[in-house]
Scaffold this active site. Sequence first.
Site, PDB file in Angstrom:
ATOM      1  N   CYS A 165      28.576  20.208  48.762  1.00 54.83           N
ATOM      2  CA  CYS A 165      28.576  21.600  49.222  1.00 54.83           C
ATOM      3  C   CYS A 165      29.441  21.709  50.462  1.00 54.83           C
ATOM      4  CB  CYS A 165      27.168  22.050  49.511  1.00 54.83           C
ATOM      5  SG  CYS A 165      26.246  20.845  50.452  1.00 54.83           S
TER       6      CYS A 165
ATOM      7  N   GLU B 181      19.581  26.888  50.063  1.00 51.09           N
ATOM      8  CA  GLU B 181      20.746  26.165  50.596  1.00 51.09           C
ATOM      9  C   GLU B 181      21.796  26.254  49.504  1.00 51.09           C
ATOM     10  OE1 GLU B 181      20.444  25.158  53.616  1.00 51.09           O
ATOM     11  OE2 GLU B 181      18.289  24.921  53.909  1.00 51.09           O
TER      12      GLU B 181
HETATM   13  P1  NAP Z   1      22.947  24.684  40.099  1.00 53.03           P
HETATM   14  O1  NAP Z   1      23.639  24.679  38.801  1.00 53.03           O
HETATM   15  O2  NAP Z   1      22.761  25.968  40.813  1.00 53.03           O
HETATM   16  O3  NAP Z   1      21.521  23.986  39.825  1.00 53.03           O
HETATM   17  C1  NAP Z   1      20.661  23.629  40.878  1.00 53.03           C
HETATM   18  C2  NAP Z   1      19.256  23.444  40.335  1.00 53.03           C
HETATM   19  O4  NAP Z   1      18.751  24.691  39.864  1.00 53.03           O
HETATM   20  C3  NAP Z   1      19.160  22.483  39.170  1.00 53.03           C
HETATM   21  O5  NAP Z   1      17.948  21.758  39.279  1.00 53.03           O
HETATM   22  C4  NAP Z   1      19.119  23.423  37.993  1.00 53.03           C
HETATM   23  O6  NAP Z   1      18.527  22.853  36.848  1.00 53.03           O
HETATM   24  C5  NAP Z   1      18.272  24.544  38.546  1.00 53.03           C
HETATM   25  N1  NAP Z   1      18.382  25.832  37.882  1.00 53.03           N
HETATM   26  C6  NAP Z   1      19.385  26.302  37.093  1.00 53.03           C
HETATM   27  N2  NAP Z   1      19.109  27.547  36.677  1.00 53.03           N
HETATM   28  C7  NAP Z   1      17.916  27.892  37.213  1.00 53.03           C
HETATM   29  C8  NAP Z   1      17.089  29.058  37.152  1.00 53.03           C
HETATM   30  N3  NAP Z   1      17.442  30.139  36.485  1.00 53.03           N
HETATM   31  N4  NAP Z   1      15.919  29.068  37.843  1.00 53.03           N
HETATM   32  C9  NAP Z   1      15.544  27.999  38.563  1.00 53.03           C
HETATM   33  N5  NAP Z   1      16.264  26.869  38.631  1.00 53.03           N
HETATM   34  C10 NAP Z   1      17.447  26.808  37.982  1.00 53.03           C
HETATM   35  O7  NAP Z   1      23.666  23.712  41.114  1.00 53.03           O
HETATM   36  P2  NAP Z   1      24.279  22.271  40.818  1.00 53.03           P
HETATM   37  O8  NAP Z   1      25.413  22.422  39.894  1.00 53.03           O
HETATM   38  O9  NAP Z   1      23.207  21.319  40.469  1.00 53.03           O
HETATM   39  O10 NAP Z   1      24.787  21.875  42.280  1.00 53.03           O
HETATM   40  C11 NAP Z   1      25.989  22.327  42.806  1.00 53.03           C
HETATM   41  C12 NAP Z   1      25.795  23.504  43.736  1.00 53.03           C
HETATM   42  O11 NAP Z   1      24.843  23.193  44.751  1.00 53.03           O
HETATM   43  C13 NAP Z   1      27.070  23.872  44.480  1.00 53.03           C
HETATM   44  O12 NAP Z   1      27.192  25.260  44.528  1.00 53.03           O
HETATM   45  C14 NAP Z   1      26.824  23.303  45.875  1.00 53.03           C
HETATM   46  O13 NAP Z   1      27.575  23.911  46.883  1.00 53.03           O
HETATM   47  C15 NAP Z   1      25.358  23.528  46.036  1.00 53.03           C
HETATM   48  N6  NAP Z   1      24.787  22.654  47.045  1.00 53.03           N
HETATM   49  C16 NAP Z   1      24.406  23.166  48.261  1.00 53.03           C
HETATM   50  C17 NAP Z   1      23.906  22.340  49.254  1.00 53.03           C
HETATM   51  C18 NAP Z   1      23.477  22.859  50.592  1.00 53.03           C
HETATM   52  O14 NAP Z   1      22.821  22.134  51.329  1.00 53.03           O
HETATM   53  N7  NAP Z   1      23.825  24.076  50.977  1.00 53.03           N
HETATM   54  C19 NAP Z   1      23.803  20.980  49.002  1.00 53.03           C
HETATM   55  C20 NAP Z   1      24.194  20.483  47.755  1.00 53.03           C
HETATM   56  C21 NAP Z   1      24.670  21.331  46.797  1.00 53.03           C
HETATM   57  P3  NAP Z   1      19.443  22.256  35.640  1.00 53.03           P
HETATM   58  O15 NAP Z   1      20.182  21.102  36.157  1.00 53.03           O
HETATM   59  O16 NAP Z   1      18.417  21.864  34.644  1.00 53.03           O
HETATM   60  O17 NAP Z   1      20.324  23.391  35.216  1.00 53.03           O
END
Ligand code: NAP
Length: 528
Positions: free
Chosen positions: A324, A290
């Site tokens: 998002c 997602e």
């Molecule tokens: P993110 O930076 O991509 O991180 C998401 C999760 O992935 C965090 O738990 C992060 O851990 C972890 N992560 C980071 N690098 C990783 C890797 N190499 N391998 C595995 N896991 C890893 O996203 P965010 O900043 O938390 O959230 C914002 C994003 O989420 C936006 O793009 C938003 O649009 C999207 N989002 C989408 C939805 C949907 O339903 N489509 C809903 C909500 C949010 P750390 O925090 O420890 O880095």
Amino acid sequence: MSENKPFKLTYSTMFTPPQELHDQFDAAIVKAKEDFGKEYPMFINGEERFSEAKHEAFSPVNRDWHLGTFQKGTLKDVDDAIAAARAALLAWRLTNWEERVYMLRKFADLVTERIFEISVATCLEVGKNRMESLGEVAEAADLVRFACDQLEKNHGFVNNLSSDPLVGFSSNNQNVLKPYGVWAVISPFNFPAALTFGPAGAALIAGNTVVAKPATDTSLTVTLMTECMRDAGIPAGVFNLVTGSGSVVGKALTDPAKVDGITFTGSKAVGMGIFRQFANGVYVKPTILELGGKNPTIVSRNADLEDAALGIARSAFGLSGQKCSACSRAYVERPVYDQLLERLVALTEKLSVGDPSEQNSYMGTVINQKAYDDYQAFVKELASAGKIAVGGKVLTDGDLSKGYYVTPTVAVDVPLGHRLWKEEMFLPIVLIAPVDSLEEGMRLANDTEYGLTAGFFGTDDECEWFFDHTEAGVVYANRPLGSTTGAWPGYQPFGGWKGSGSSGKNGGGLYYVQLYMHEQNRTFVHRL
Ligand code: NAP
Ligand code: MG
């Protein structure tokens, strides 16, 4: 008619809550502040787990507020959690589905019971306002209940089929859906409760066991929700929590040799990296992604402009634009552009920014220093490409200097070819432009890699046309409560097309829990 209905909290009803909700939230804040500085364990095989290295979490609302000390999980912690989940799998998947539903409903009820404690944590660690925080925790419980309902409605996905037309034999056929195994759930910072426990709940109800990793910035909410799992009597090893960084814990959890399926919610860049890593296994395993959005709102010359401006403002600036589903661009038919812009600017100026735990703050903070820096860089870039009609500033008066406070921002006159019409900023910034026709608006709206949500304001016929032509998974027409945001399980199942999601099925919807199960057809023959 609706006057006699008891209040049910959703993202659409949260604008008019009863006062009692505020009073209870206020009491919970006082209690939460007494808990500042506590240490929180991980949860592996039903036991608390501590690690050598720690992460100190401070609130984005006020950097003096030490929310707690969390564990920086190691590769061994991940391996132990996966081993515990694997050891617990057989008994859990052979447990009657009715019993799993019973336990997960109990979990949801505990979350509801503890909604004030948990939502205060969400408010203080995400920086989202109190109603959004309460809404999210209620949503998390409803997501789990909805998945329970689906299992019940479908009788556990056990179906008897017709018998083969054999002579001399009876041949009974049964079709069942069964869990895959050990499921990894990785969640983002913005909806720590709903986006950890929505997926985890569905995976568990389906009979999988789970290892979850929250975003580093939002481990407290997920820890408190994990306590509800424990207290609901979910057996040891069935749900495990490992905190720590994406690059260590997240990466190890998405090893295709170790887990049988993953649900990742987060940015497109990280999600695509996980997708590619997970594809290196010896066979294909389910990968539910997602991802981000670049959600447009189109406004017709026939629209109710007051509703349109309100809907855009709420969706662009709720949770500081860090949804998002946030509206980050608006295309407005030229004859009503000036008028719409004027209303949007006026509404934006009136939005109160401040401590999100206070009743009257509409917008709290952004999540961290990086988001705060990004905001300032985007504003600079947009001001030089076009013009900032309102906002564009950080707030540093008094205690605001201790948190990451920025103002809701509307950018105008940005050339339509500019990169920020297509890239997700994930901040309270909306770009708005006039278009010559609805067709032009639709072409621009669809011209991105994303397809999460979209909004429209216009006549009934125009709305039908919008539904038929928009490329997004969740679409809204004439909705002042949020032009692109505010989905609720059972009412607005939530998921994205194109670069916004991989499964083509929406969370909190009719086809979601099935993603966590594979089909088995059973033919059982008896000689007559
Ligand atoms: P993110 O930076 O991509 O991180 C998401 C999760 O992935 C965090 O738990 C992060 O851990 C972890 N992560 C980071 N690098 C990783 C890797 N190499 N391998 C595995 N896991 C890893 O996203 P965010 O900043 O938390 O959230 C914002 C994003 O989420 C936006 O793009 C938003 O649009 C999207 N989002 C989408 C939805 C949907 O339903 N489509 C809903 C909500 C949010 P750390 O925090 O420890 O880095
Ligand atoms: Mg991040």
